[in-house]
Write a protein that holds these residues in place. Structure first.
Motif, PDB file in Angstrom:
ATOM      1  N   GLN A 163      65.448  59.733  27.528  1.00  0.00           N
ATOM      2  CA  GLN A 163      64.472  58.644  27.564  1.00  0.00           C
ATOM      3  C   GLN A 163      64.784  57.606  26.490  1.00  0.00           C
ATOM      4  OE1 GLN A 163      61.924  57.782  29.459  1.00  0.00           O
ATOM      5  NE2 GLN A 163      61.574  59.556  30.771  1.00  0.00           N
ATOM      6  N   THR A 186      64.797  56.385  30.803  1.00  0.00           N
ATOM      7  CA  THR A 186      64.415  57.322  31.861  1.00  0.00           C
ATOM      8  C   THR A 186      65.137  58.625  31.585  1.00  0.00           C
ATOM      9  OG1 THR A 186      64.265  57.619  34.267  1.00  0.00           O
ATOM     10  CG2 THR A 186      66.293  56.631  33.414  1.00  0.00           C
ATOM     11  N   ASP A 187      64.947  59.615  32.452  1.00  0.00           N
ATOM     12  CA  ASP A 187      65.672  60.879  32.286  1.00  0.00           C
ATOM     13  C   ASP A 187      66.155  61.367  33.639  1.00  0.00           C
ATOM     14  OD1 ASP A 187      63.579  62.581  33.544  1.00  0.00           O
ATOM     15  OD2 ASP A 187      62.414  62.077  31.753  1.00  0.00           O
ATOM     16  N   GLU A 192      63.497  62.092  36.479  1.00  0.00           N
ATOM     17  CA  GLU A 192      62.977  60.922  37.182  1.00  0.00           C
ATOM     18  C   GLU A 192      64.024  60.342  38.126  1.00  0.00           C
ATOM     19  OE1 GLU A 192      61.525  58.069  34.434  1.00  0.00           O
ATOM     20  OE2 GLU A 192      59.819  59.288  33.795  1.00  0.00           O
TER      21      GLU A 192
END
Length: 208
Positions: free
Chosen positions: A80, A85-86, A89
């Motif tokens: 993140q 984001t990761d 997601e």
């Protein structure tokens, strides 16, 4: 992926995903989950969201020492911070675009938080346990397998308790032992089948 990722990165990625998928199938059989093939597929695809992040990382012209040494899949917070984001997601976005069923979408999104699931918590728990087992044994994205030690069932039981809390203590103990035996068997299969699966030998003998 073309030539946008180094061959060793792709190899490490599929090592982790193959082992997670195989262990997910074994766990599914061990707890009488009726959809064993789906468990294998879910384990195989659970980290698909990491591929775009790996591509972005490989294309960065400069990397900090911390970023280059980051072990993929272990820290969603680090992802993140770096990308906004990761891989969980991103995996869900990919699954939605490919019209995957809700059960697979939930695995991609929640395999690091299996107790937050609602659609099929058993499937997510199976994949989460297999994923965490691989991580504990050093089979992680972006890292070579370390030397293997003898069976250590207690950490496996802790993983199973966390990911599959409905299991009885006797089931947990038995599955923890089975995971160790299956892992060693699968590592041998992976080693002997490396040329066919990954286009070359595994770079490090896990028994050394």
């Amino acid at each position: 992926m073309g030539d946008r990722l180094a061959s060793e990165d792709i190899q490490f990625f599929w090592q982790h995903c193959f082992l997670t998928g195989a262990l997910s199938e074994r766990l599914a059989r061990g707890i009488a989950y009726p959809h064993t093939e789906q468990a294998y597929l879910a384990g195989l695809l659970h980290d698909i969201g990491a591929l775009p992040l790996l591509m972005i990382g490989s294309n960065e012209s400069t990397r900090s020492e911390d970023a280059s040494s980051q072990v993929w899949g272990e820290s969603l917070t680090a992802e993140q911070e770096r990308f906004g984001t990761d891989h969980c997601e991103v995996g869900r976005w990919i699954g939605v675009s490919w019209n995957f069923p809700p059960s697979l979408l939930e695995v991609m999104e929640k395999h690091h938080s299996p107790r937050e699931t609602s659609h099929d918590p058993l499937l997510v728990g199976i994949v989460a346990a297999a994923d965490q087992f691989c991580i504990r044994r050093g089979i992680v994205l972006g890292a070579e397998p370390p030397g293997l030690s003898g069976p250590t069932p207690n950490p496996n039981q802790q993983i199973l308790h966390a990911c599959l809390p409905h299991l009885r203590p006797a089931q947990v103990a038995k599955l923890g032992e089975l995971l160790e035996a299956d892992f060693l068997e699968l590592i041998q299969l992976l080693e002997f089948g490396a040329a066919g699966l990954f286009g070359g030998a595994i770079p490090k003998d896990p028994y050394q």
